[in-house]
Design an enzyme around this catalytic site. Structure first.
Site, PDB file in Angstrom:
ATOM      1  N   SER A   1       0.844  -1.194   0.000  1.00 39.56           N
ATOM      2  CA  SER A   1       0.000   0.000   0.000  1.00 39.56           C
ATOM      3  C   SER A   1       0.879   1.243   0.000  1.00 39.56           C
ATOM      4  O   SER A   1       1.699   1.446   0.907  1.00 39.56           O
ATOM      5  CB  SER A   1      -0.882  -0.009   1.242  1.00 39.56           C
ATOM      6  OG  SER A   1      -1.285   1.309   1.525  1.00 39.56           O
TER       7      SER A   1
ATOM      8  N   HIS B   1      -1.304  -1.167  -4.320  1.00 34.90           N
ATOM      9  CA  HIS B   1      -2.541  -0.681  -3.715  1.00 34.90           C
ATOM     10  C   HIS B   1      -2.405   0.828  -3.485  1.00 34.90           C
ATOM     11  O   HIS B   1      -1.484   1.275  -2.797  1.00 34.90           O
ATOM     12  CB  HIS B   1      -2.718  -1.448  -2.397  1.00 34.90           C
ATOM     13  CG  HIS B   1      -3.955  -1.159  -1.633  1.00 34.90           C
ATOM     14  ND1 HIS B   1      -5.129  -1.865  -1.808  1.00 34.90           N
ATOM     15  CD2 HIS B   1      -4.209  -0.251  -0.656  1.00 34.90           C
ATOM     16  CE1 HIS B   1      -6.048  -1.421  -0.969  1.00 34.90           C
ATOM     17  NE2 HIS B   1      -5.516  -0.434  -0.258  1.00 34.90           N
TER      18      HIS B   1
ATOM     19  N   ASP C   1      -4.034   4.151  -2.047  1.00 35.13           N
ATOM     20  CA  ASP C   1      -5.055   4.606  -1.098  1.00 35.13           C
ATOM     21  C   ASP C   1      -5.457   6.046  -1.378  1.00 35.13           C
ATOM     22  O   ASP C   1      -4.681   6.969  -1.146  1.00 35.13           O
ATOM     23  CB  ASP C   1      -4.517   4.480   0.332  1.00 35.13           C
ATOM     24  CG  ASP C   1      -4.538   3.044   0.805  1.00 35.13           C
ATOM     25  OD1 ASP C   1      -5.612   2.433   0.786  1.00 35.13           O
ATOM     26  OD2 ASP C   1      -3.465   2.525   1.169  1.00 35.13           O
TER      27      ASP C   1
ATOM     28  N   MET D   1      -7.817   9.158  -0.441  1.00 35.14           N
ATOM     29  CA  MET D   1      -8.609   9.647   0.710  1.00 35.14           C
ATOM     30  C   MET D   1      -8.997  11.099   0.478  1.00 35.14           C
ATOM     31  O   MET D   1      -8.184  11.887  -0.018  1.00 35.14           O
ATOM     32  CB  MET D   1      -7.766   9.553   1.984  1.00 35.14           C
ATOM     33  CG  MET D   1      -7.258   8.156   2.275  1.00 35.14           C
ATOM     34  SD  MET D   1      -6.369   8.110   3.839  1.00 35.14           S
ATOM     35  CE  MET D   1      -5.914   6.373   3.903  1.00 35.14           C
TER      36      MET D   1
ATOM     37  N   HIS E   1      -7.980   2.126  -4.145  1.00 33.95           N
ATOM     38  CA  HIS E   1      -8.870   1.938  -2.976  1.00 33.95           C
ATOM     39  C   HIS E   1      -9.449   3.318  -2.660  1.00 33.95           C
ATOM     40  O   HIS E   1      -8.782   4.154  -2.036  1.00 33.95           O
ATOM     41  CB  HIS E   1      -8.049   1.366  -1.811  1.00 33.95           C
ATOM     42  CG  HIS E   1      -8.838   1.190  -0.547  1.00 33.95           C
ATOM     43  ND1 HIS E   1      -8.244   0.896   0.659  1.00 33.95           N
ATOM     44  CD2 HIS E   1     -10.171   1.257  -0.294  1.00 33.95           C
ATOM     45  CE1 HIS E   1      -9.172   0.801   1.591  1.00 33.95           C
ATOM     46  NE2 HIS E   1     -10.351   1.018   1.043  1.00 33.95           N
TER      47      HIS E   1
ATOM     48  N   MET F   1     -11.325   5.726  -0.742  1.00 33.89           N
ATOM     49  CA  MET F   1     -11.930   6.027   0.558  1.00 33.89           C
ATOM     50  C   MET F   1     -12.475   7.445   0.458  1.00 33.89           C
ATOM     51  O   MET F   1     -11.963   8.389   1.082  1.00 33.89           O
ATOM     52  CB  MET F   1     -10.885   5.887   1.666  1.00 33.89           C
ATOM     53  CG  MET F   1     -10.556   4.428   1.965  1.00 33.89           C
ATOM     54  SD  MET F   1      -9.018   4.230   2.868  1.00 33.89           S
ATOM     55  CE  MET F   1      -7.861   4.268   1.508  1.00 33.89           C
TER      56      MET F   1
ATOM     57  N   MET G   1     -11.640  -4.655   5.628  1.00 35.00           N
ATOM     58  CA  MET G   1     -10.752  -3.774   6.395  1.00 35.00           C
ATOM     59  C   MET G   1     -10.541  -4.357   7.790  1.00 35.00           C
ATOM     60  O   MET G   1     -11.506  -4.692   8.486  1.00 35.00           O
ATOM     61  CB  MET G   1     -11.365  -2.366   6.537  1.00 35.00           C
ATOM     62  CG  MET G   1     -11.505  -1.564   5.255  1.00 35.00           C
ATOM     63  SD  MET G   1      -9.964  -1.233   4.379  1.00 35.00           S
ATOM     64  CE  MET G   1      -8.951  -0.454   5.632  1.00 35.00           C
TER      65      MET G   1
ATOM     66  N   ASP H   1      -6.937  -5.670   4.468  1.00 31.66           N
ATOM     67  CA  ASP H   1      -6.200  -4.404   4.473  1.00 31.66           C
ATOM     68  C   ASP H   1      -6.167  -3.845   5.893  1.00 31.66           C
ATOM     69  O   ASP H   1      -7.219  -3.535   6.459  1.00 31.66           O
ATOM     70  CB  ASP H   1      -6.919  -3.430   3.528  1.00 31.66           C
ATOM     71  CG  ASP H   1      -6.156  -2.143   3.296  1.00 31.66           C
ATOM     72  OD1 ASP H   1      -5.019  -2.017   3.783  1.00 31.66           O
ATOM     73  OD2 ASP H   1      -6.714  -1.260   2.608  1.00 31.66           O
TER      74      ASP H   1
HETATM   75  C1  DX5 Z   1      -5.832   2.318   5.581  1.00 31.32           C
HETATM   76  C2  DX5 Z   1      -5.454   1.903   4.188  1.00 31.32           C
HETATM   77  C3  DX5 Z   1      -4.450   0.840   4.142  1.00 31.32           C
HETATM   78  C4  DX5 Z   1      -3.173   1.188   4.838  1.00 31.32           C
HETATM   79  C5  DX5 Z   1      -2.731  -0.030   5.557  1.00 31.32           C
HETATM   80  O1  DX5 Z   1      -6.848   3.254   5.511  1.00 31.32           O
HETATM   81  O2  DX5 Z   1      -6.561   1.488   3.434  1.00 31.32           O
HETATM   82  O3  DX5 Z   1      -4.206   0.381   2.822  1.00 31.32           O
HETATM   83  O4  DX5 Z   1      -2.142   1.613   4.008  1.00 31.32           O
HETATM   84  O5  DX5 Z   1      -1.623   0.305   6.286  1.00 31.32           O
HETATM   85  P1  DX5 Z   1      -0.929  -0.728   7.268  1.00 31.32           P
HETATM   86  O6  DX5 Z   1      -0.525  -1.919   6.443  1.00 31.32           O
HETATM   87  O7  DX5 Z   1       0.221   0.046   7.808  1.00 31.32           O
HETATM   88  O8  DX5 Z   1      -1.942  -1.081   8.311  1.00 31.32           O
HETATM   89 ZN    ZN Z   2      -6.138   0.536   1.485  1.00 33.53          ZN
END
Ligand code: DX5
Ligand code: ZN
Length: 220
Positions: free
Chosen positions: A7, A32, A34, A36, A65, A67, A136, A174
């Site tokens: 990620s 991956h 992320d 946000m 992903h 969010m 999650m 994740d």
């Molecule tokens: C959290 C993300 C994850 C995050 C996981 O909101 O969706 O993809 O990067 O991070 P770790 O592996 O550090 O928990």
């Molecule tokens: Zn993620």
């Protein structure tokens, strides 16, 4: 096969090209990304322009992903920019079935992520319409949080449901994935592991982190 997906949330954003190339060379199966928006989750990361700029730095599939609120308004931009898969949150989509069709019509694989507090029954009716179900195991928004062990029954139930219906979707996990928790989630039925801080802030380095997960995967 168990897929390993670093990620980028825990990558060095001032050296994204270097980090994308590093995880690619280290043998990751996909990357991956992320996304946000500061509303669906309390943090803000990047949008389609960053996806566009890393697209030609790796041949690996890019998983977006999202969010974000109203992902249906912007998901096509992420696909145009180079995302191979789009994951939307069940909690952010009133018309989840429609949004999954929209992703596929725009030319990408479609998946759904569920927050820890969201029960599986929220997505059961559309499991046959998705290529990936992302469970999650932390509350989304930040890297480096502790794995929520009480999510293991949800992973088991998702795998049982997929098997019962003969579905071949990926069941991904994740949040808080490391050498210890990866064993638990694979035993529970996950076949895709997303790992951020374990990969990018590992004291032994990115190569060792990915090869550690790969070796662990080989023994499972
Ligand atoms: C959290 C993300 C994850 C995050 C996981 O909101 O969706 O993809 O990067 O991070 P770790 O592996 O550090 O928990
Ligand atoms: Zn993620």
């Amino acid at each position: 096969m168990i897929k390993i997906s670093p990620s980028l949330l825990s990558a060095d954003f001032s050296n994204l090209e270097r980090d994308v190339r590093r995880v690619t060379a280290a043998g990751a199966d996909c990357i991956h990304c992320d996304v946000m928006d500061g509303r669906f989750v309390p943090n803000i990361t990047f949008g389609p322009l960053v996806i566009r700029d890393i697209r030609d730095k790796t041949d690996l599939p890019l998983i977006g992903h999202l969010m974000i609120e109203h992902p249906e308004d912007i998901l096509a931009e992420f696909i145009k920019a180079g995302c191979d898969t789009i994951l939307v949150h069940a909690e952010a989509c009133i018309h989840l079935h429609r949004t999954l069709q929209q992703i596929k019509e725009a030319g990408a694989l479609a998946g759904v992520a569920v927050n820890p507090s969201t029960p599986l029954c929220m997505v059961e009716e559309v499991m046959g319409d998705m290529d990936e179900l992302l469970i999650m195991t932390v509350n989304p928004g930040y890297g480096g949080q502790a794995f929520i062990h009480s999510m293991l029954p949800k992973i088991r139930a998702a795998r049982a449901l997929a098997d019962e219906r003969g579905l071949s979707l990926d069941i991904a996990v994740d949040g808080g994935v490391n050498l210890e928790t990866c064993k638990l989630v694979v035993e529970a039925g996950a076949n895709a592991l997303i790992a951020g801080s374990f990969v990018f802030t590992n004291p032994s380095g990115i190569d060792a982190a990915i090869s550690g997960l790969r070796e662990r995967r080989g023994t499972l």
